[in-house]
Enzyme design. Sequence first.
Site, PDB file in Angstrom:
ATOM      1  N   CYS A 148       0.532  -1.116   0.102  1.00  0.00           N
ATOM      2  CA  CYS A 148      -0.008  -0.485  -0.458  1.00  0.00           C
ATOM      3  C   CYS A 148       0.737   1.466   0.359  1.00  0.00           C
ATOM      4  CB  CYS A 148      -0.794  -0.146   1.364  1.00  0.00           C
ATOM      5  SG  CYS A 148      -0.093  -1.076   2.439  1.00  0.00           S
ATOM      6  N   ARG A 150       7.200 -11.744   4.970  1.00  0.00           N
ATOM      7  CA  ARG A 150       6.512 -10.819   6.247  1.00  0.00           C
ATOM      8  C   ARG A 150       6.591 -12.583   6.821  1.00  0.00           C
ATOM      9  NH1 ARG A 150       0.268 -10.596   5.339  1.00  0.00           N
ATOM     10  NH2 ARG A 150       0.019  -8.693   4.311  1.00  0.00           N
ATOM     11  N   GLN A 193       0.858 -10.848  -3.550  1.00  0.00           N
ATOM     12  CA  GLN A 193      -0.366 -11.085  -3.152  1.00  0.00           C
ATOM     13  C   GLN A 193      -0.914 -10.127  -4.803  1.00  0.00           C
ATOM     14  OE1 GLN A 193      -0.358  -8.058   0.099  1.00  0.00           O
ATOM     15  NE2 GLN A 193      -0.940  -9.622   0.731  1.00  0.00           N
ATOM     16  N   ASP A 228      -2.788  -8.017  -5.581  1.00  0.00           N
ATOM     17  CA  ASP A 228      -2.999  -6.616  -4.490  1.00  0.00           C
ATOM     18  C   ASP A 228      -3.327  -5.363  -5.981  1.00  0.00           C
ATOM     19  OD1 ASP A 228      -3.173  -5.125  -2.011  1.00  0.00           O
ATOM     20  OD2 ASP A 228      -1.584  -4.848  -1.671  1.00  0.00           O
ATOM     21  N   HIS A 262      -5.752  -1.152  -4.853  1.00  0.00           N
ATOM     22  CA  HIS A 262      -6.121  -0.039  -4.182  1.00  0.00           C
ATOM     23  C   HIS A 262      -6.973   0.674  -4.781  1.00  0.00           C
ATOM     24  CE1 HIS A 262      -2.401  -1.451  -1.803  1.00  0.00           C
ATOM     25  NE2 HIS A 262      -2.909  -1.456  -1.409  1.00  0.00           N
ATOM     26  N   LYS A 311     -11.954  -4.809   8.178  1.00  0.00           N
ATOM     27  CA  LYS A 311     -12.172  -6.134   6.137  1.00  0.00           C
ATOM     28  C   LYS A 311     -13.041  -6.988   5.480  1.00  0.00           C
ATOM     29  CE  LYS A 311      -9.042  -9.132   8.620  1.00  0.00           C
ATOM     30  NZ  LYS A 311      -7.865 -10.327   8.168  1.00  0.00           N
ATOM     31  N   HIS A 336      -8.344  -1.264   0.789  1.00  0.00           N
ATOM     32  CA  HIS A 336      -7.114  -2.089  -0.355  1.00  0.00           C
ATOM     33  C   HIS A 336      -8.082  -3.680  -0.397  1.00  0.00           C
ATOM     34  CE1 HIS A 336      -4.156  -0.279   2.688  1.00  0.00           C
ATOM     35  NE2 HIS A 336      -5.380   0.717   3.169  1.00  0.00           N
TER      36      HIS A 336
END
Length: 642
Positions: free
Chosen positions: A338, A367, A385, A387, A389, A469, A515
Amino acid sequence: MADISVTLEEGGQVSLSSPATIGEALSALVSGKQRKNTIAVRANGKAVDLDAVLNADAVIAPILKDSDEGLEILRHSTAHIMAQAVRELFGRDVKIAIGPAIENGFYYDFLRETPFSPDDFEQIEKRMAEIADQALPFSHRHISRTEAIEMFRTQGEKYKVELLEEMEDETVSIYQQGEFVDLCRGPHIPNTSLVKEFKLLRVAGAYWRGDENRDVLQRIYGTAFFDRKELKKYLNDLEEAKKRDHRRLGKELRLFTVNDQIGAGLILWQPKGAQLRRLIEDYWKDEHYRHGYELLYTPHIARHDLWKTSGHLDFYSENMYASMEIDEVKYQLKPMNCPFHIGVYKSDKRSYREFPIRWAELGTVYRYERAGALHGLLRVRGFTQDDAHIFCREDQLEEEIFNILDLNLLILKTFGFSDYDIYLSTRPEKSVGSDDIWEKATMALKQALEKKGLGFEIDPGEGVFYGPKIDIKIKDQLGRSWQCSTIQVDFNLPDRFDMTYTGADNRDHQPIMIHRALMGSLERFVGVLIEHYAGAFPIWFAPIQARVLNITDDQAAYCEKVYNRLRKAGIRVEKDVRNEKLNYKIREAQMDKIPYMLIVGEKEKAGGTVTVRMRDGKNLPPMGIDEFADKVIEESRQGRGI
RNA sequence: GCUCACGUAGCUCAGGUGGUAGAGCGCAUCCUUGGUAAGGAUGAGGUCACCGGUUCAAAUCCGGUCGUGAGCUCCA
């Protein structure tokens, strides 16, 4: 003796003189099979034993053997019987902790110096069967809490004493079968004879009350059913799950590997797995483009201070790796994408006219995961990911969440997942931002789900540090759930990064950020796909779609020709021209789970055709090479849905 | 990270009580040219995860490290 009136929920009423047991009331109201299949009763909404005494009017509903609740009671009772067996076999060296029913079975936690071995299991199971044969009643009593503490203390059951000391009630409920007494709310089956079909499955360590600072107990897991067939089916399913294990299939099908020298939780994608992943990624990119997204690429590290601004260092540091120094400046490997997308956002002055901005990236993050948590592709330390946004105005928020949900469910469906559970996670303890912002964000997600008519459960305190979320857990072929998709509304990072856009009023405003990851991570998603399909992937993303098998060396050149032609046509094809018998080649292609085997012998060579054997063993009539290519292309197009 | 178990050829695994290793599959070569789930022969592969200790001698015993598994905890 006063009369009491007992009403059966499904209809029927009887008057009995008080006191009467549930069992007596039940016998007066139902008979035959239903009476026989009733193992407990819900009386005025509360689950109770059949020998519970009724002192007042009640509405009752039988709990039947074939209900989920009935099974849960059986398993709970089985846990007690297991504890009794362990106690009888190993005596007071064993301290008992707790033993609930869980999904698909039960467990009981014990403290014992020596570990339980599989041999012990046999003994325990045998003793359990003996206890069952004795048909011992589960007798229920209420005693005062102090009396209970006294009793368990003299028995040396420190865990029971601890539990009792924390309770506030004056009286507590205990159950006894034979000599074995346990603190328990119940209800239980009437007697031990109903426990016929059970199996102890495994033993593992577990902390007392889930706290790693406290005693490590030995947890014995088992399962139980009323029906032998169901137990067998369950054990069968476990075998099936083993066969589908993505770690095993990943190795057998040469999809991915991990390497000690490289490190735990770091995935090496082998060519076949890389192909699979590329197909998934290509589909994902195409579908995102169609849904109004643009793609980004961002780096793997960023200055340490960035993560201070984002709040990660304060709220996410336990998942982050140590920083590194470059030219005396601290840098940090990214655990999320992000802040980078925010960096792209801030590369320009933004106008409300650009909104919504939808930026997607297959972003690889790292991570920290505790060593014991790592598991194949499903839990790793480096992963990509899918991902994205979305930056938008508040009035666009709901529609954007709708769009995401639509795209999300579409993509899941394309991969064969149309069964899922949805959770809404609310503010966690460690988090940034004010309460009313959290409230606003949570409501936005909640209302979107409600308006879409999607059922969901609340998962309190499980949100991310910057926002609430929606999580979607997909169910695979064997009914197991996997968390992949997540959608998060965030009012906080735009604030922390001082993001703005120029509104119609020519003034600065703060955008809202969403997200979201739909597959979650490529690693996990592929792991789930492997298990879901047992490695036999649909044609559109099977790494290899066809393999050409010649019968004798005389067709080697023709085999080569077919191979080249299909490859040029865009078919993912292999050839097997080894000097082996056809049977052998078929067996191998079958084990490699290749959708189509193309058999070429003299006939095919003469006619310029291929004979198609499908993965299910069935044959298609011989067809031309281009005809086969068209067929595969069309099937892939349909599967992919684009 | 914690508890328990495990770590032997590319893969799956054998190797009582210590004397420097075996099988099947796979791979290579040769024979065989065979139509829908394993044809035959020969052969090449191992510092027995790594480091240290005990011992005349360790794959085998002890300690540590790394990795794996079942859980606990955590989560995409």
